[in-house]
Design an enzyme around this catalytic site. Structure first.
Site, PDB file in Angstrom:
ATOM      1  NE  ARG A  71       0.050   1.825   4.421  1.00  0.00           N
ATOM      2  CZ  ARG A  71       1.428   2.375   4.494  1.00  0.00           C
ATOM      3  NH1 ARG A  71       2.194   2.553   3.428  1.00  0.00           N
ATOM      4  NH2 ARG A  71       2.101   2.494   5.625  1.00  0.00           N
ATOM      5  NE  ARG A  83      -3.045  18.762  11.468  1.00  0.00           N
ATOM      6  CZ  ARG A  83      -3.864  18.309  10.862  1.00  0.00           C
ATOM      7  NH1 ARG A  83      -4.675  17.176  11.201  1.00  0.00           N
ATOM      8  NH2 ARG A  83      -4.375  18.816   9.665  1.00  0.00           N
ATOM      9  CD  GLU A 167       6.766   0.675   8.570  1.00  0.00           C
ATOM     10  OE1 GLU A 167       7.350   1.639   8.942  1.00  0.00           O
ATOM     11  OE2 GLU A 167       5.488   0.113   8.694  1.00  0.00           O
ATOM     12  CG  HIS A 183      -5.956  -2.200  12.307  1.00  0.00           C
ATOM     13  ND1 HIS A 183      -6.935  -2.068  11.599  1.00  0.00           N
ATOM     14  CD2 HIS A 183      -5.241  -1.109  12.582  1.00  0.00           C
ATOM     15  CE1 HIS A 183      -6.599  -0.565  10.942  1.00  0.00           C
ATOM     16  NE2 HIS A 183      -5.797  -0.227  11.660  1.00  0.00           N
TER      17      HIS A 183
HETATM   18  P1  GTP Z   1       4.127   4.670  13.533  1.00  0.00           P
HETATM   19  O1  GTP Z   1       4.171   6.037  13.694  1.00  0.00           O
HETATM   20  O2  GTP Z   1       2.374   4.175  13.686  1.00  0.00           O
HETATM   21  O3  GTP Z   1       4.798   4.121  12.068  1.00  0.00           O
HETATM   22  O4  GTP Z   1       4.788   3.833  14.495  1.00  0.00           O
HETATM   23  P2  GTP Z   1       6.373   3.222  14.562  1.00  0.00           P
HETATM   24  O5  GTP Z   1       7.170   4.085  13.680  1.00  0.00           O
HETATM   25  O6  GTP Z   1       6.870   3.423  16.049  1.00  0.00           O
HETATM   26  O7  GTP Z   1       6.174   2.007  13.945  1.00  0.00           O
HETATM   27  P3  GTP Z   1       5.658   0.351  14.435  1.00  0.00           P
HETATM   28  O8  GTP Z   1       6.676  -0.451  14.303  1.00  0.00           O
HETATM   29  O9  GTP Z   1       5.222   0.660  16.161  1.00  0.00           O
HETATM   30  O10 GTP Z   1       4.330   0.349  13.764  1.00  0.00           O
HETATM   31  C1  GTP Z   1       4.541   0.412  12.543  1.00  0.00           C
HETATM   32  C2  GTP Z   1       3.131  -0.207  11.811  1.00  0.00           C
HETATM   33  O11 GTP Z   1       2.998  -1.665  12.458  1.00  0.00           O
HETATM   34  C3  GTP Z   1       1.647   0.119  12.263  1.00  0.00           C
HETATM   35  O12 GTP Z   1       1.278   1.028  11.366  1.00  0.00           O
HETATM   36  C4  GTP Z   1       0.863  -1.060  12.214  1.00  0.00           C
HETATM   37  O13 GTP Z   1       0.708  -1.405  10.808  1.00  0.00           O
HETATM   38  C5  GTP Z   1       1.646  -2.076  12.763  1.00  0.00           C
HETATM   39  N1  GTP Z   1       1.536  -2.270  14.132  1.00  0.00           N
HETATM   40  C6  GTP Z   1       2.394  -1.971  15.075  1.00  0.00           C
HETATM   41  N2  GTP Z   1       1.918  -2.205  16.372  1.00  0.00           N
HETATM   42  C7  GTP Z   1       0.738  -2.572  16.180  1.00  0.00           C
HETATM   43  C8  GTP Z   1      -0.497  -3.338  17.070  1.00  0.00           C
HETATM   44  O14 GTP Z   1      -0.300  -3.312  18.404  1.00  0.00           O
HETATM   45  N3  GTP Z   1      -1.402  -3.884  16.407  1.00  0.00           N
HETATM   46  C9  GTP Z   1      -1.477  -4.116  15.202  1.00  0.00           C
HETATM   47  N4  GTP Z   1      -2.510  -4.507  14.708  1.00  0.00           N
HETATM   48  N5  GTP Z   1      -0.792  -3.355  14.225  1.00  0.00           N
HETATM   49  C10 GTP Z   1       0.637  -2.874  14.712  1.00  0.00           C
HETATM   50 MG    MG Z   2       6.338   3.513  11.424  1.00  0.00          MG
END
Ligand code: GTP
Ligand code: MG
Length: 231
Positions: A71, A83, A167, A183
């Site tokens: 995506r 923001r 990513e 989710h």
């Molecule tokens: P973001 O600002 O959301 O990108 O956070 P981050 O940079 O700290 O990245 P992180 O690795 O925590 O999460 C990135 C992506 O992993 C999210 O957009 C989700 O798709 C997935 N993800 C992370 N944590 C969860 C969770 O607790 N539940 C689910 N369903 N998906 C998660």
């Molecule tokens: Mg991220």
């Protein structure tokens, strides 16, 4: 300065709304410009993963990858993230600060497949590993499991080459089952999910993980039985 107020007047918007509308417009225009680049990067990685999957199938008569999804982050979600982080709304800012504009999810059959796919992809000469977060060895407190990689892949255009971040979330079918429902539940709840239900969900994640490990053990045990049979 005058233009800013004309914009608000013309559309009868408050100054704040007018500002964010204009930002959205600028970002959308910039987004169309960079969209092709990120889409190309997704195609590059998809092809690499398909080649690895095909090769593995040829050698071992099974695919390590169950399926892949990709995506592009929508302009709205890009803007919300900028923001949230207090970053400027410009294409340059997107390029410099966001590593998840292009996203690929790779769903594997077994836990070992996840690490094999990650290792083979990041070992390729043109791939740079920017970040690796292992939520399988270190699950999130809610039970979320997945291997997250940010890689850079070169995209070759007529007059320039760009190294584009992508990513990649790699997880098993079972981890994906949990993450999708969690989710959805979180989204549906509108407010925070109550603590006792979060606990239940975390317990589900643990059960699913035990099943994942058992399935892998069964797969290996069957392989050993077959090997013994051949001798
Ligand atoms: P973001 O600002 O959301 O990108 O956070 P981050 O940079 O700290 O990245 P992180 O690795 O925590 O999460 C990135 C992506 O992993 C999210 O957009 C989700 O798709 C997935 N993800 C992370 N944590 C969860 C969770 O607790 N539940 C689910 N369903 N998906 C998660
Ligand atoms: Mg991220």
């Amino acid at each position: 300065m005058t233009q800013k107020f004309d914009f608000a007047d013309a559309l009868d918007l408050s100054e704040d709304t007018a500002l964010s509308w204009r930002s959205l417009g600028e970002l959308a225009a910039g987004y169309i410009e960079v969209q092709n680049t990120y889409r190309a990067a997704i195609r590059e990685i998809n092809t690499k993963l398909e080649i690895l999957d095909d090769e593995f199938r040829m050698r071992h008569q099974r695919n390590p990858i169950h399926y892949m999804q990709s995506r592009l982050k929508t302009p709205r979600s890009i803007m919300e993230k900028l923001r949230r982080k207090g970053l400027p709304f410009t294409p340059e800012s997107v390029r410099e600060n966001l590593t998840d504009v292009a996203g690929i999810r790779v769903i594997c059959h077994y836990i070992d497949d996840i690490y094999m796919v990650a290792k083979l992809l990041t070992a390729q000469d043109d791939i740079t590993l920017v970040r690796e977060t292992d939520y399988i060895k270190n699950p999130k407190p809610n039970g979320y499991r997945s291997l997250h990689l940010v890689v850079q892949v070169p995209v070759f255009f007529a007059e320039r080459t760009e190294r584009v971040p992508v990513e990649i979330q790699i997880r098993t079918v079972a981890m994906d089952f949990w993450a999708s429902l969690e989710h959805e539940l979180r989204y549906k709840a509108a407010e925070d999910v109550p603590d006792y239900l979060v606990k239940e969900l975390t317990e589900c994640a643990e059960i699913i993980n035990r099943t994942d490990m058992k399935m892998q053990w069964i797969y290996k045990a069957l392989g050993e039985i077959k090997d013994v049979g051949k001798k």
